[in-house]
Design a protein around this motif. Structure first.
Motif, PDB file in Angstrom:
ATOM      1  N   ALA A 109       1.008  -1.180  -0.070  1.00  0.00           N
ATOM      2  CA  ALA A 109      -0.117  -0.039  -0.119  1.00  0.00           C
ATOM      3  C   ALA A 109       0.620   1.268  -0.168  1.00  0.00           C
ATOM      4  CB  ALA A 109      -0.883  -0.071   1.210  1.00  0.00           C
ATOM      5  N   LYS A 110       1.751   1.395   0.896  1.00  0.00           N
ATOM      6  CA  LYS A 110       2.902   2.292   0.849  1.00  0.00           C
ATOM      7  C   LYS A 110       3.344   2.633  -0.332  1.00  0.00           C
ATOM      8  CE  LYS A 110       4.220   3.355   5.444  1.00  0.00           C
ATOM      9  NZ  LYS A 110       3.928   4.710   5.148  1.00  0.00           N
ATOM     10  N   PHE A 111       3.995   1.442  -1.136  1.00  0.00           N
ATOM     11  CA  PHE A 111       4.607   1.658  -2.270  1.00  0.00           C
ATOM     12  C   PHE A 111       3.767   2.184  -3.352  1.00  0.00           C
ATOM     13  CE2 PHE A 111       5.945  -0.159  -6.481  1.00  0.00           C
ATOM     14  CZ  PHE A 111       7.360   0.579  -6.528  1.00  0.00           C
ATOM     15  N   LEU A 112       2.359   1.489  -3.588  1.00  0.00           N
ATOM     16  CA  LEU A 112       1.464   2.025  -4.708  1.00  0.00           C
ATOM     17  C   LEU A 112       1.050   3.251  -4.290  1.00  0.00           C
ATOM     18  CD1 LEU A 112      -0.123  -1.531  -5.434  1.00  0.00           C
ATOM     19  CD2 LEU A 112       1.560  -0.560  -6.626  1.00  0.00           C
ATOM     20  N   TYR A 113       1.080   3.689  -2.961  1.00  0.00           N
ATOM     21  CA  TYR A 113       0.601   5.162  -3.247  1.00  0.00           C
ATOM     22  C   TYR A 113       1.550   6.072  -3.327  1.00  0.00           C
ATOM     23  CZ  TYR A 113      -1.089   9.551  -0.733  1.00  0.00           C
ATOM     24  OH  TYR A 113      -1.385  10.537  -0.400  1.00  0.00           O
ATOM     25  N   ALA A 114       2.805   5.684  -3.253  1.00  0.00           N
ATOM     26  CA  ALA A 114       3.899   6.716  -3.917  1.00  0.00           C
ATOM     27  C   ALA A 114       3.808   6.604  -5.433  1.00  0.00           C
ATOM     28  CB  ALA A 114       5.293   5.861  -3.489  1.00  0.00           C
ATOM     29  N   VAL A 115       3.546   5.193  -6.134  1.00  0.00           N
ATOM     30  CA  VAL A 115       3.155   5.091  -7.454  1.00  0.00           C
ATOM     31  C   VAL A 115       2.050   6.144  -7.750  1.00  0.00           C
ATOM     32  CG1 VAL A 115       2.446   3.723  -9.347  1.00  0.00           C
ATOM     33  CG2 VAL A 115       4.575   2.940  -7.647  1.00  0.00           C
ATOM     34  N   PHE A 116       1.015   5.999  -6.931  1.00  0.00           N
ATOM     35  CA  PHE A 116      -0.073   6.788  -7.261  1.00  0.00           C
ATOM     36  C   PHE A 116       0.125   8.235  -7.346  1.00  0.00           C
ATOM     37  CE2 PHE A 116      -3.293   9.542  -5.241  1.00  0.00           C
ATOM     38  CZ  PHE A 116      -4.394   9.607  -6.319  1.00  0.00           C
ATOM     39  N   LEU A 117       0.983   8.802  -6.542  1.00  0.00           N
ATOM     40  CA  LEU A 117       1.359  10.252  -6.480  1.00  0.00           C
ATOM     41  C   LEU A 117       2.149  10.689  -7.790  1.00  0.00           C
ATOM     42  CD1 LEU A 117       2.511  11.090  -2.844  1.00  0.00           C
ATOM     43  CD2 LEU A 117       0.255  11.533  -3.898  1.00  0.00           C
ATOM     44  N   ILE A 118       3.130   9.871  -8.204  1.00  0.00           N
ATOM     45  CA  ILE A 118       3.801  10.027  -9.449  1.00  0.00           C
ATOM     46  C   ILE A 118       2.841   9.992 -10.635  1.00  0.00           C
ATOM     47  CG2 ILE A 118       5.517   9.146 -11.238  1.00  0.00           C
ATOM     48  CD1 ILE A 118       6.636  10.124  -8.322  1.00  0.00           C
ATOM     49  N   PHE A 119       1.927   9.096 -10.443  1.00  0.00           N
ATOM     50  CA  PHE A 119       0.827   8.964 -11.608  1.00  0.00           C
ATOM     51  C   PHE A 119       0.038  10.194 -11.777  1.00  0.00           C
ATOM     52  CE2 PHE A 119      -3.278   7.771 -13.400  1.00  0.00           C
ATOM     53  CZ  PHE A 119      -2.856   7.483 -14.583  1.00  0.00           C
ATOM     54  N   LEU A 120      -0.545  10.837 -10.367  1.00  0.00           N
ATOM     55  CA  LEU A 120      -1.499  11.876 -10.578  1.00  0.00           C
ATOM     56  C   LEU A 120      -0.763  12.863 -10.969  1.00  0.00           C
ATOM     57  CD1 LEU A 120      -4.007  13.287  -9.209  1.00  0.00           C
ATOM     58  CD2 LEU A 120      -2.723  13.407  -7.088  1.00  0.00           C
ATOM     59  N   CYS A 121       0.924  13.246 -10.677  1.00  0.00           N
ATOM     60  CA  CYS A 121       1.472  14.421 -11.056  1.00  0.00           C
ATOM     61  C   CYS A 121       1.465  14.425 -12.540  1.00  0.00           C
ATOM     62  CB  CYS A 121       2.857  14.299 -10.458  1.00  0.00           C
ATOM     63  SG  CYS A 121       3.971  15.726 -11.035  1.00  0.00           S
ATOM     64  N   LEU A 122       2.074  13.455 -13.309  1.00  0.00           N
ATOM     65  CA  LEU A 122       2.011  13.262 -14.477  1.00  0.00           C
ATOM     66  C   LEU A 122       0.702  13.466 -15.479  1.00  0.00           C
ATOM     67  CD1 LEU A 122       5.180  10.767 -14.839  1.00  0.00           C
ATOM     68  CD2 LEU A 122       5.094  13.488 -15.232  1.00  0.00           C
ATOM     69  N   ALA A 123      -0.464  12.977 -14.747  1.00  0.00           N
ATOM     70  CA  ALA A 123      -1.511  12.829 -15.229  1.00  0.00           C
ATOM     71  C   ALA A 123      -2.033  14.200 -15.368  1.00  0.00           C
ATOM     72  CB  ALA A 123      -2.628  12.103 -14.747  1.00  0.00           C
ATOM     73  N   LEU A 124      -1.756  14.939 -14.339  1.00  0.00           N
ATOM     74  CA  LEU A 124      -2.113  16.651 -14.159  1.00  0.00           C
ATOM     75  C   LEU A 124      -1.292  17.345 -15.203  1.00  0.00           C
ATOM     76  CD1 LEU A 124      -2.453  17.160 -10.213  1.00  0.00           C
ATOM     77  CD2 LEU A 124      -4.557  17.138 -12.169  1.00  0.00           C
ATOM     78  N   VAL A 157       3.291  10.151 -23.996  1.00  0.00           N
ATOM     79  CA  VAL A 157       4.577  10.773 -23.670  1.00  0.00           C
ATOM     80  C   VAL A 157       4.454  10.628 -22.258  1.00  0.00           C
ATOM     81  CG1 VAL A 157       5.864  12.914 -23.481  1.00  0.00           C
ATOM     82  CG2 VAL A 157       4.977  12.221 -25.585  1.00  0.00           C
ATOM     83  N   TYR A 158       3.525  11.273 -21.495  1.00  0.00           N
ATOM     84  CA  TYR A 158       3.472  11.205 -20.071  1.00  0.00           C
ATOM     85  C   TYR A 158       3.399  10.079 -19.367  1.00  0.00           C
ATOM     86  CZ  TYR A 158       3.848  16.270 -19.668  1.00  0.00           C
ATOM     87  OH  TYR A 158       4.218  17.646 -19.679  1.00  0.00           O
ATOM     88  N   PHE A 159       2.801   8.995 -20.276  1.00  0.00           N
ATOM     89  CA  PHE A 159       2.764   7.746 -19.534  1.00  0.00           C
ATOM     90  C   PHE A 159       3.903   7.133 -19.522  1.00  0.00           C
ATOM     91  CE2 PHE A 159       1.649   3.135 -20.407  1.00  0.00           C
ATOM     92  CZ  PHE A 159       1.133   2.740 -19.021  1.00  0.00           C
ATOM     93  N   LYS A 160       4.832   7.269 -20.700  1.00  0.00           N
ATOM     94  CA  LYS A 160       6.303   6.827 -20.643  1.00  0.00           C
ATOM     95  C   LYS A 160       7.033   7.281 -19.677  1.00  0.00           C
ATOM     96  CE  LYS A 160       9.874   5.952 -24.187  1.00  0.00           C
ATOM     97  NZ  LYS A 160      10.484   6.098 -25.423  1.00  0.00           N
ATOM     98  N   LEU A 161       6.897   8.583 -19.320  1.00  0.00           N
ATOM     99  CA  LEU A 161       7.598   9.188 -18.362  1.00  0.00           C
ATOM    100  C   LEU A 161       7.207   8.617 -17.047  1.00  0.00           C
ATOM    101  CD1 LEU A 161       7.819  13.230 -19.092  1.00  0.00           C
ATOM    102  CD2 LEU A 161       9.807  11.441 -18.845  1.00  0.00           C
ATOM    103  N   PHE A 162       6.113   8.341 -16.833  1.00  0.00           N
ATOM    104  CA  PHE A 162       5.475   7.540 -15.769  1.00  0.00           C
ATOM    105  C   PHE A 162       6.332   6.249 -15.280  1.00  0.00           C
ATOM    106  CE2 PHE A 162       2.645   4.302 -14.058  1.00  0.00           C
ATOM    107  CZ  PHE A 162       2.340   4.718 -12.627  1.00  0.00           C
ATOM    108  N   LEU A 163       6.334   5.477 -16.434  1.00  0.00           N
ATOM    109  CA  LEU A 163       6.865   4.065 -16.498  1.00  0.00           C
ATOM    110  C   LEU A 163       8.529   4.301 -16.321  1.00  0.00           C
ATOM    111  CD1 LEU A 163       5.074   2.451 -19.313  1.00  0.00           C
ATOM    112  CD2 LEU A 163       4.469   2.306 -17.147  1.00  0.00           C
ATOM    113  N   SER A 164       9.009   5.328 -16.953  1.00  0.00           N
ATOM    114  CA  SER A 164      10.468   5.396 -16.809  1.00  0.00           C
ATOM    115  C   SER A 164      10.734   6.000 -15.277  1.00  0.00           C
ATOM    116  CB  SER A 164      10.981   6.576 -17.813  1.00  0.00           C
ATOM    117  OG  SER A 164      10.415   7.728 -17.295  1.00  0.00           O
ATOM    118  N   ALA A 165      10.164   6.382 -14.496  1.00  0.00           N
ATOM    119  CA  ALA A 165      10.498   6.668 -13.118  1.00  0.00           C
ATOM    120  C   ALA A 165      10.122   5.610 -12.077  1.00  0.00           C
ATOM    121  CB  ALA A 165       9.134   8.069 -12.723  1.00  0.00           C
TER     122      ALA A 165
END
Length: 266
Positions: A109-124, A157-165
């Protein structure tokens, strides 16, 4: 197990919703895309003669140029630290792992929450770039943003950046989980990011294998090579650097779980 995971994930939101780590996911894309909007709005005469596709590229590259070099790696490092720092600061690791919830659920849950924050940032970033671009076409009709649609390419592009992070995130998440102080994980991450940026900018042939180079490499490898003239951008999402990032993320995530499972986290 799923119930424990969902409870832990929701708990992470409530614990971090007032922290800089959470609000950075919202403010960072807002401020950077607003800056790009202000540049095009105030200097519109410089962009009037551009073709719509080139307008979008120039507009988008203001944000991508910042995120693809230092900002995305450093933001990822900061998110990994901030998610775990909540427990370090309150000294609640032992309490957390003594709850009737499996360590796997808490850790995942902790790890996927961190993933969620990265995804939220790049989705915005995606949503705001599209929104501000279309707003410019209304406020400055001479800028013909509405004559070309780049929504799909921007999402790719932003999905690729998300995966790259994700490779960076998994490493930094583990380091910040094991090290309580701020300087060690952030220091390692900062030095590794500088090395990664240099390796990518110098076109080192093995930079795709170094996770801290991945955001910058992802941008340089995103344009799909096409034969003959191309009227549209074709984004190559799943390049080898992305596969390496996903592989590192999965391996380090599993290793991290076994480390957490075996040792006492203070």
């Amino acid at each position: 197990m799923m119930k424990g995971f969902l409870l832990s994930f929701r708990s992470e939101f409530y614990k971090t919703r007032k922290t800089l780590g959470f609000w950075s996911a919202i403010l960072l894309p807002l401020l950077i895309t607003l800056l790009a909007f202000a540049i095009f709005y105030t200097k519109s005469e410089k962009f009037v003669m551009m073709q719509p596709i080139m307008l979008w590229i120039q507009f988008t590259m203001i944000s991508l140029g910042m995120m693809g070099s230092l900002l995305l790696p450093m933001y990822t490092i900061f998110v990994a630290y901030s998610v775990n720092n909540v427990e370090h600061k309150a000294d609640t690791w032992k309490t957390l792992f003594s709850l009737p919830i499996s360590r796997w659920s808490v850790y995942a849950a902790k790890f996927l929450y961190a993933v969620f924050l990265i995804f939220l940032c790049l989705a915005l970033f995606t949503v705001l770039t599209i929104g501000f671009g279309n707003l410019l076409s209304l406020l400055k009709p001479e800028l013909k943003f509405n004559n070309y649609h780049m929504e799909l390419q921007l999402m790719q592009v932003y999905f690729k950046l998300f995966l790259s992070a994700l490779g960076i995130l998994s490493i930094q998440f583990l380091l910040s989980l094991l090290w309580k102080d701020f300087l060690k994980p952030m220091g390692v991450g900062f030095v590794a990011t500088i090395v990664g940026v240099i390796a990518a900018s110098k076109n080192w042939e093995y930079s795709y294998a170094f996770p801290y180079s991945h955001p910058m490499v992802a941008l340089s490898s995103m344009i799909h090579k096409q034969k003959g003239p191309a009227k549209d951008l074709v984004i190559d999402v799943f390049t080898k650097d992305v596969f390496v990032s996903l592989g590192i993320s999965a391996v380090v995530f599993v290793i991290g779980y076994f480390i957490v499972q075996k040792r006492s986290v203070k």
